[in-house]
Design an enzyme around this catalytic site. Structure first.
Site, mmCIF file in Angstrom:
data_model
loop_
_atom_site.group_PDB
_atom_site.id
_atom_site.type_symbol
_atom_site.label_atom_id
_atom_site.label_comp_id
_atom_site.label_asym_id
_atom_site.label_seq_id
_atom_site.Cartn_x
_atom_site.Cartn_y
_atom_site.Cartn_z
ATOM 1 N N TYR A 26 0.757 -1.199 -0.014
ATOM 2 C CA TYR A 26 -0.134 0.207 0.062
ATOM 3 C C TYR A 26 0.860 1.366 0.103
ATOM 4 C CZ TYR A 26 -4.288 2.622 0.944
ATOM 5 O OH TYR A 26 -5.456 3.390 0.927
ATOM 6 N N GLY A 27 1.920 1.120 -1.047
ATOM 7 C CA GLY A 27 2.722 2.524 -0.978
ATOM 8 C C GLY A 27 2.387 3.367 -2.103
ATOM 9 N N GLN A 29 2.353 3.105 -5.522
ATOM 10 C CA GLN A 29 1.315 2.563 -6.674
ATOM 11 C C GLN A 29 0.121 1.721 -5.774
ATOM 12 O OE1 GLN A 29 1.114 2.642 -10.042
ATOM 13 N NE2 GLN A 29 2.555 4.028 -9.778
ATOM 14 N N ARG A 49 1.845 -6.713 5.635
ATOM 15 C CA ARG A 49 2.426 -7.341 6.729
ATOM 16 C C ARG A 49 1.632 -7.041 7.934
ATOM 17 N NH1 ARG A 49 7.815 -4.119 6.650
ATOM 18 N NH2 ARG A 49 6.493 -2.719 5.622
ATOM 19 N N SER A 52 1.957 -3.788 10.015
ATOM 20 C CA SER A 52 2.341 -2.921 8.907
ATOM 21 C C SER A 52 1.458 -1.373 9.211
ATOM 22 C CB SER A 52 1.669 -3.240 7.537
ATOM 23 O OG SER A 52 1.604 -2.050 6.587
ATOM 24 N N SER A 54 0.800 0.626 7.147
ATOM 25 C CA SER A 54 -0.367 1.220 6.297
ATOM 26 C C SER A 54 -1.553 0.582 6.430
ATOM 27 C CB SER A 54 0.242 0.546 4.939
ATOM 28 O OG SER A 54 1.289 0.949 4.527
ATOM 29 N N ASP A 84 10.527 -3.358 -5.800
ATOM 30 C CA ASP A 84 10.845 -4.524 -6.700
ATOM 31 C C ASP A 84 11.934 -5.306 -6.014
ATOM 32 O OD1 ASP A 84 9.682 -3.355 -9.041
ATOM 33 O OD2 ASP A 84 11.019 -1.919 -8.842
ATOM 34 N N HIS A 109 5.511 -3.201 -12.967
ATOM 35 C CA HIS A 109 6.817 -3.083 -13.715
ATOM 36 C C HIS A 109 7.587 -4.222 -13.929
ATOM 37 C CE1 HIS A 109 10.938 -1.234 -14.479
ATOM 38 N NE2 HIS A 109 11.436 -1.646 -13.292
ATOM 39 N N ASP A 192 11.666 1.752 -19.124
ATOM 40 C CA ASP A 192 11.545 2.484 -17.924
ATOM 41 C C ASP A 192 12.740 2.790 -17.198
ATOM 42 O OD1 ASP A 192 9.262 3.158 -15.846
ATOM 43 O OD2 ASP A 192 10.649 1.802 -14.757
HETATM 44 P P1 NAD Z 1 6.591 1.944 -2.522
HETATM 45 O O1 NAD Z 1 8.019 1.722 -1.993
HETATM 46 O O2 NAD Z 1 5.972 3.112 -2.484
HETATM 47 O O3 NAD Z 1 5.501 0.972 -1.612
HETATM 48 C C1 NAD Z 1 5.803 -0.268 -1.381
HETATM 49 C C2 NAD Z 1 4.774 -0.607 -0.080
HETATM 50 O O4 NAD Z 1 5.039 -2.098 -0.060
HETATM 51 C C3 NAD Z 1 4.892 -0.189 1.113
HETATM 52 O O5 NAD Z 1 4.347 1.067 1.423
HETATM 53 C C4 NAD Z 1 4.393 -1.547 1.943
HETATM 54 O O6 NAD Z 1 2.943 -1.312 1.965
HETATM 55 C C5 NAD Z 1 4.991 -2.572 1.437
HETATM 56 N N1 NAD Z 1 6.027 -2.988 1.865
HETATM 57 C C6 NAD Z 1 7.199 -2.539 1.926
HETATM 58 N N2 NAD Z 1 8.175 -3.395 2.726
HETATM 59 C C7 NAD Z 1 7.712 -4.530 2.881
HETATM 60 C C8 NAD Z 1 8.111 -5.790 3.263
HETATM 61 N N3 NAD Z 1 9.322 -5.709 3.790
HETATM 62 N N4 NAD Z 1 7.220 -6.755 3.389
HETATM 63 C C9 NAD Z 1 5.769 -6.278 2.622
HETATM 64 N N5 NAD Z 1 5.516 -5.450 2.424
HETATM 65 C C10 NAD Z 1 6.260 -4.404 2.256
HETATM 66 O O7 NAD Z 1 6.602 1.105 -3.682
HETATM 67 P P2 NAD Z 1 6.191 1.595 -5.203
HETATM 68 O O8 NAD Z 1 6.856 2.618 -5.483
HETATM 69 O O9 NAD Z 1 4.575 1.571 -5.228
HETATM 70 O O10 NAD Z 1 6.424 0.399 -6.198
HETATM 71 C C11 NAD Z 1 5.666 -0.861 -6.339
HETATM 72 C C12 NAD Z 1 5.947 -1.349 -7.697
HETATM 73 O O11 NAD Z 1 5.262 -0.444 -8.605
HETATM 74 C C13 NAD Z 1 7.337 -1.615 -8.339
HETATM 75 O O12 NAD Z 1 7.286 -2.653 -9.173
HETATM 76 C C14 NAD Z 1 7.592 -0.457 -8.616
HETATM 77 O O13 NAD Z 1 8.664 -0.506 -10.058
HETATM 78 C C15 NAD Z 1 6.232 -0.169 -9.581
HETATM 79 N N6 NAD Z 1 6.150 1.321 -10.100
HETATM 80 C C16 NAD Z 1 6.071 2.256 -9.206
HETATM 81 C C17 NAD Z 1 5.946 3.724 -9.571
HETATM 82 C C18 NAD Z 1 5.876 4.881 -8.700
HETATM 83 O O14 NAD Z 1 5.375 5.796 -9.024
HETATM 84 N N7 NAD Z 1 6.394 4.599 -7.366
HETATM 85 C C19 NAD Z 1 5.489 3.558 -11.071
HETATM 86 C C20 NAD Z 1 5.303 2.757 -11.813
HETATM 87 C C21 NAD Z 1 5.767 1.463 -11.441
HETATM 88 MG MG MG Z 2 10.537 3.095 -12.909
#
Ligand code: NAD
Ligand code: MG
Ligand code: MG
Length: 332
Positions: A26-27, A29, A49, A52, A54, A84, A109, A192
């Site tokens: 829940y970050g 994306q 988790r 968490s 979130s 990732d 991604h 990307d």
């Molecule tokens: P983020 O870092 O914002 O969020 C990750 C979320 O994962 C956290 O909020 C939490 O809910 C969870 N998390 C973190 N650590 C954890 C753990 N140890 N165990 C379980 N859950 C955990 O991630 P993001 O930037 O949203 O990226 C997610 C995917 O989206 C990736 O594949 C990224 O490449 C892709 N993506 C991101 C964007 C962007 O704008 N940030 C754009 C396009 C694609």
């Molecule tokens: Mg990227």
């Protein structure tokens, strides 16, 4: 090579409305996908988790929340939206044991699929919905009635319906409002990574910093250097984004436009282009992915060191002072 773009009339929303979706994470994306899907009338749960931070936030937003295990068990469409570098281990521990025949495993991604950190079984669909913008814009545009364009890809088509399925998912997050572009996992991942490294993040920050440092080194006040090399960037980019380079050029003075052609190729020169080709080659042959994952296993030591260095840079302190002077610049 022309791309094909799909809009609302090309999509069947009933496909994704008939699925049980798990959004894992829940970050940036994750919150955008989960909330947009819920508002589109889909059956969505967020997998997190235990403990968490979130958890409460997602519940307050009206979402169903459960553990990643349970979400993967209940759902037949699982979207991986954790960082990732953690996806491989999270997939192995919490997702893979619950995959059933005909389920869909989805990504925003292609990193883990392309470089083989996740190897899904052959009895699931593997798809990607990659919004071409940060999560907060994906959510904001949706609530304003529009959407961020998505890249949609099929990595594995077990059911024979993976393409219609991923189109339908993209509709749920709002992508069909502005256009869904068909691509492959390889194209999305490599383009990307290249874009963020050479141009959007890596190239841009270094360009701004180098311009700022050159002026400050020569004795100009940092505040003025910040204005010229950083603050005005957004206005120029907005003009390019909205109406093209020609319109930006029309809007600036002839002096500025002459300077653009005169100086631009001296800054981004053959050496810079050669560096870009090398960056692309390291992405294509997997060297970048290995370097990144090695640093992750090393507790992000290099990433943290670089992050501290930019946080301490004079350009950041100058920017903070300047933004606090201008009420129209909203700071996060
Ligand atoms: P983020 O870092 O914002 O969020 C990750 C979320 O994962 C956290 O909020 C939490 O809910 C969870 N998390 C973190 N650590 C954890 C753990 N140890 N165990 C379980 N859950 C955990 O991630 P993001 O930037 O949203 O990226 C997610 C995917 O989206 C990736 O594949 C990224 O490449 C892709 N993506 C991101 C964007 C962007 O704008 N940030 C754009 C396009 C694609
Ligand atoms: Mg990227
Ligand atoms: Mg000027």
């Amino acid at each position: 090579m022309a791309v094909t773009i799909y809009y609302e009339q090309d999509v069947n929303p009933e496909i994704i409305k008939g699925r049980k979706i798990a959004v894992i994470g829940y970050g940036s994306q994750g919150h955008a996908h989960a909330l947009n899907l819920m508002d589109s009338g889909c059956d969505v749960r967020v997998g997190l988790r235990e403990g968490s931070a979130s958890w409460a936030k997602a519940e307050e937003a009206g979402l169903k929340v459960c553990t990643m295990d349970q979400a993967a068990e209940e759902a037949d469409f699982i979207m991986m939206l954790v960082p990732d570098e953690l996806q491989g281990s999270i997939y192995a521990e919490f997702i893979e044991p619950h995959l059933k025949e005909g389920d869909a495993l989805a990504f925003a991604h292609g990193f883990n699929i392309l470089y083989g950190f996740i190897k899904p079984p052959e009895f699931v669909d593997v798809v990607m919905c990659a919004p071409k913008g940060p999560g907060h814009i994906v959510r904001r545009q949706y609530t304003q009635g529009s959407g961020v364009p998505d890249l949609a890809c099929v990595g594995q088509d077990y059911t024979g319906n993976a393409w219609d399925l991923v189109l339908s998912y993209c509709w749920g997050v709002g992508g069909a409002r502005s256009g869904i572009i068909k691509a492959t996992f390889k194209q999305e991942t490599e383009e990307d990574l290249f874009g963020e490294q050479a141009v959007l993040c890596g190239g841009l920050v270094e360009l701004v910093k180098a311009g700022f440092e050159t002026l400050v080194e020569a004795g100009y006040p940092p505040e003025l250097a910040y204005f010229e090399c950083y603050h005005e960037m957004k206005m120029i980019v907005d003009l390019m984004y909205e109406s093209g380079i020609h319109f930006m050029n029309y809007s600036i003075s002839n002096t500025a436009e002459y300077g653009e052609y005169y100086a631009g190729p001296k800054v981004i020169n053959d050496q810079s282009r050669e560096a870009m080709r090398e960056i692309l080659a390291r992405i294509q042959d997997g060297s970048f992915a290995r370097d990144f994952m090695d640093d992750c296993e090393n507790g992000h030591a290099w990433l943290e060191e670089r992050r501290e260095a930019i946080n301490d840079h004079e350009i950041e302190r100058t920017g903070e002072r300047i933004r606090s002077m201008f009420t129209w610049v909203k700071s996060n």
